[in-house]
Scaffold this motif. Structure first.
Motif, PDB file in Angstrom:
ATOM      1  N   GLU A  65      11.216 -48.911 -35.819  1.00  0.00           N
ATOM      2  CA  GLU A  65       9.843 -48.459 -36.073  1.00  0.00           C
ATOM      3  C   GLU A  65       8.944 -48.820 -34.893  1.00  0.00           C
ATOM      4  OE1 GLU A  65       8.423 -49.299 -40.036  1.00  0.00           O
ATOM      5  OE2 GLU A  65      10.467 -49.425 -40.767  1.00  0.00           O
ATOM      6  N   ASP A  66       9.102 -50.040 -34.378  1.00  0.00           N
ATOM      7  CA  ASP A  66       8.275 -50.464 -33.236  1.00  0.00           C
ATOM      8  C   ASP A  66       8.567 -49.605 -32.003  1.00  0.00           C
ATOM      9  OD1 ASP A  66       7.157 -52.404 -34.773  1.00  0.00           O
ATOM     10  OD2 ASP A  66       8.432 -54.035 -34.020  1.00  0.00           O
ATOM     11  N   HIS A  67       9.836 -49.256 -31.838  1.00  0.00           N
ATOM     12  CA  HIS A  67      10.201 -48.488 -30.650  1.00  0.00           C
ATOM     13  C   HIS A  67       9.483 -47.139 -30.620  1.00  0.00           C
ATOM     14  CE1 HIS A  67      12.566 -47.226 -27.229  1.00  0.00           C
ATOM     15  NE2 HIS A  67      12.788 -46.081 -27.842  1.00  0.00           N
ATOM     16  N   PHE A  68       9.332 -46.527 -31.802  1.00  0.00           N
ATOM     17  CA  PHE A  68       8.709 -45.206 -31.851  1.00  0.00           C
ATOM     18  C   PHE A  68       7.221 -45.290 -32.214  1.00  0.00           C
ATOM     19  CE2 PHE A  68      13.239 -44.107 -32.348  1.00  0.00           C
ATOM     20  CZ  PHE A  68      13.348 -43.273 -31.247  1.00  0.00           C
ATOM     21  N   ASP A  69       6.583 -46.381 -31.840  1.00  0.00           N
ATOM     22  CA  ASP A  69       5.159 -46.570 -32.115  1.00  0.00           C
ATOM     23  C   ASP A  69       4.430 -46.765 -30.782  1.00  0.00           C
ATOM     24  OD1 ASP A  69       2.835 -46.957 -33.501  1.00  0.00           O
ATOM     25  OD2 ASP A  69       3.520 -48.728 -34.604  1.00  0.00           O
ATOM     26  N   ILE A  70       3.096 -46.791 -30.859  1.00  0.00           N
ATOM     27  CA  ILE A  70       2.313 -47.124 -29.659  1.00  0.00           C
ATOM     28  C   ILE A  70       2.419 -48.636 -29.451  1.00  0.00           C
ATOM     29  CG2 ILE A  70      -0.013 -47.172 -28.663  1.00  0.00           C
ATOM     30  CD1 ILE A  70      -0.651 -44.693 -30.326  1.00  0.00           C
ATOM     31  N   ALA A  71       2.627 -49.061 -28.205  1.00  0.00           N
ATOM     32  CA  ALA A  71       2.674 -50.497 -27.890  1.00  0.00           C
ATOM     33  C   ALA A  71       1.442 -50.816 -27.046  1.00  0.00           C
ATOM     34  CB  ALA A  71       3.968 -50.823 -27.149  1.00  0.00           C
ATOM     35  N   TYR A  72       0.346 -51.164 -27.735  1.00  0.00           N
ATOM     36  CA  TYR A  72      -0.946 -51.277 -27.028  1.00  0.00           C
ATOM     37  C   TYR A  72      -0.932 -52.281 -25.877  1.00  0.00           C
ATOM     38  CZ  TYR A  72      -3.174 -48.294 -30.443  1.00  0.00           C
ATOM     39  OH  TYR A  72      -3.509 -47.218 -31.210  1.00  0.00           O
ATOM     40  N   GLU A  73      -0.387 -53.480 -26.137  1.00  0.00           N
ATOM     41  CA  GLU A  73      -0.430 -54.515 -25.074  1.00  0.00           C
ATOM     42  C   GLU A  73       0.345 -54.038 -23.866  1.00  0.00           C
ATOM     43  OE1 GLU A  73       0.773 -54.625 -28.189  1.00  0.00           O
ATOM     44  OE2 GLU A  73       1.334 -56.688 -28.631  1.00  0.00           O
ATOM     45  N   GLU A  75       1.173 -50.958 -22.982  1.00  0.00           N
ATOM     46  CA  GLU A  75       0.604 -49.790 -22.302  1.00  0.00           C
ATOM     47  C   GLU A  75      -0.672 -50.146 -21.545  1.00  0.00           C
ATOM     48  OE1 GLU A  75       0.637 -46.272 -24.782  1.00  0.00           O
ATOM     49  OE2 GLU A  75       2.561 -46.865 -25.631  1.00  0.00           O
ATOM     50  N   THR A  76      -1.491 -51.024 -22.141  1.00  0.00           N
ATOM     51  CA  THR A  76      -2.724 -51.440 -21.460  1.00  0.00           C
ATOM     52  C   THR A  76      -2.371 -52.209 -20.189  1.00  0.00           C
ATOM     53  OG1 THR A  76      -3.694 -51.673 -23.637  1.00  0.00           O
ATOM     54  CG2 THR A  76      -4.946 -52.602 -21.826  1.00  0.00           C
ATOM     55  N   THR A  77      -1.415 -53.121 -20.295  1.00  0.00           N
ATOM     56  CA  THR A  77      -1.022 -53.917 -19.133  1.00  0.00           C
ATOM     57  C   THR A  77      -0.436 -53.016 -18.054  1.00  0.00           C
ATOM     58  OG1 THR A  77      -0.498 -55.676 -20.694  1.00  0.00           O
ATOM     59  CG2 THR A  77       0.278 -55.979 -18.439  1.00  0.00           C
ATOM     60  N   MET A  78       0.405 -52.080 -18.472  1.00  0.00           N
ATOM     61  CA  MET A  78       0.998 -51.164 -17.485  1.00  0.00           C
ATOM     62  C   MET A  78      -0.087 -50.329 -16.804  1.00  0.00           C
ATOM     63  SD  MET A  78       4.506 -49.883 -19.371  1.00  0.00           S
ATOM     64  CE  MET A  78       5.032 -48.735 -18.111  1.00  0.00           C
ATOM     65  N   ALA A  79      -1.033 -49.841 -17.600  1.00  0.00           N
ATOM     66  CA  ALA A  79      -2.113 -49.014 -17.035  1.00  0.00           C
ATOM     67  C   ALA A  79      -2.941 -49.845 -16.046  1.00  0.00           C
ATOM     68  CB  ALA A  79      -2.988 -48.461 -18.156  1.00  0.00           C
ATOM     69  N   ASP A  80      -3.260 -51.096 -16.421  1.00  0.00           N
ATOM     70  CA  ASP A  80      -4.027 -51.981 -15.524  1.00  0.00           C
ATOM     71  C   ASP A  80      -3.309 -52.178 -14.195  1.00  0.00           C
ATOM     72  OD1 ASP A  80      -5.941 -52.231 -17.387  1.00  0.00           O
ATOM     73  OD2 ASP A  80      -5.404 -54.260 -18.050  1.00  0.00           O
ATOM     74  N   ARG A  81      -2.004 -52.173 -14.248  1.00  0.00           N
ATOM     75  CA  ARG A  81      -1.216 -52.400 -13.026  1.00  0.00           C
ATOM     76  C   ARG A  81      -0.780 -51.096 -12.360  1.00  0.00           C
ATOM     77  NH1 ARG A  81       2.555 -57.307 -15.437  1.00  0.00           N
ATOM     78  NH2 ARG A  81       0.827 -58.722 -15.838  1.00  0.00           N
TER      79      ARG A  81
END
Ligand code: G1P
Length: 285
Positions: A65-73, A75-81
């Protein structure tokens, strides 16, 4: 003819063949190269035009379930970098296009599929057993959906295996064949060695009409004392068109250790970035 819009992924199995790896991690989350097994099946479904994914899970399968969900932390960290988020595309769905239903007791594949009946409703649907990794261009289900467009009814993938393996699978009693299409006259789950009607097995890809749910409701236990999908499908033969489709591509039985390792080697060799190093290493062995 209604299109195939929904897919059921039975992922409730315990994965005992991969212990201790699968003690806390669902077997469907084991990676082949860089993607969990379950995502290969979901990608194959998407390619075939399927929009709604239905997972039949059980206790301890939350990672799916987690794999097919949004992972906010993440994605935010990746976007910041300034990291490329497109790597996550295959693990994201439009809201409402993914659902999870629990199979509360492990009493067979037929029972797992039946657990999804309310979400499947009154339309044809696909089933994917994600242990079976099918690699092809186009993918296995896309090829089957194209055949479904011509034939309708029910279609299972069919694949020849050596005689001594037939007792491990659902086996087809074949009728007339026309290219990749074979008429299905009968089906038997895990035939006693020496009694199989052919060596044509079902490698975990199905397009079925919703009537199978009504049959599954009353389906008694079969091979292995489990409620078998194969037994319910067998009851539809003669009432609705039923064909096997010989997939043009490669199959890896990732439910077995050797199949899983073979898949990793083969897909690493298919990957231009990994191929030279992996091939060179294999040669040293
Ligand atoms: C299941 C199905 C069987 C099918 C096989 C493919 O068996 O019951 O018909 O051929 O998957 O892997 P299982 O592997 O769960 O025993």
């Amino acid at each position: 003819m209604k299109p195939v819009r929904k897919a059921v992924f039975p992922v409730g199995g315990l994965g005992t063949r991969f212990l201790p790896a699968t003690k806390a991690v669902p077997k469907e989350m084991l990676p082949v190269v860089d993607k969990p097994l379950i995502q290969y099946a979901v990608d194959e479904a998407r390619e075939a035009g399927i929009e709604e994914m239905i997972f039949v899970t059980s206790r301890g399968k939350g990672a799916i379930e987690d794999h097919f969900d949004i992972a906010y932390e993440l994605e935010t960290t990746m976007a910041d970098r300034d990291k490329d988020l497109s790597i996550l595309d295959g693990s994201r769905f439009a809201p409402g296009n993914v659902s999870f239903v629990r199979q509360q007791e492990p009493i067979g594949l037929g029972h797992a599929v039946w657990c999804a009946r309310h979400i499947v409703g009154d339309e044809p649907f696909a089933i994917f057993l994600p242990d079976e990794l099918m690699v092809g261009t186009p993918g296995c289900m896309k090829q089957m959906v194209d055949a479904y467009g011509r034939l309708g009814g029910n279609i299972v993938c069919g694949l020849e295996v050596p005689e001594d393996q037939t007792s491990a699978y659902g086996i087809i009693d074949p009728g007339a064949a026309d290219g990749p299409i074979t008429e299905v006259k009968g089906l038997v789950e895990k035939p006693v060695p020496g009694t199989a009607p052919s060596n044509l097995m079902i490698p975990g890809r199905y397009i079925l009409q919703p009537e199978v749910m009504g049959i599954l409701k009353d389906q008694g236990r079969g091979a292995g004392n489990e409620i078998q999908l194969t037994d319910a499908m067998a009851q539809m033969i003669g009432k609705q068109p039923f064909h096997a489709y010989t997939f043009d591509g490669r199959r890896f039985d990732c439910g077995s250790k050797s199949g899983f390792i073979n898949a990793n080697i083969a897909l690493a060799l298919d990957n231009p970035e990994l191929e030279p190093e992996v091939r060179a290493f294999i040669e040293t062995l």
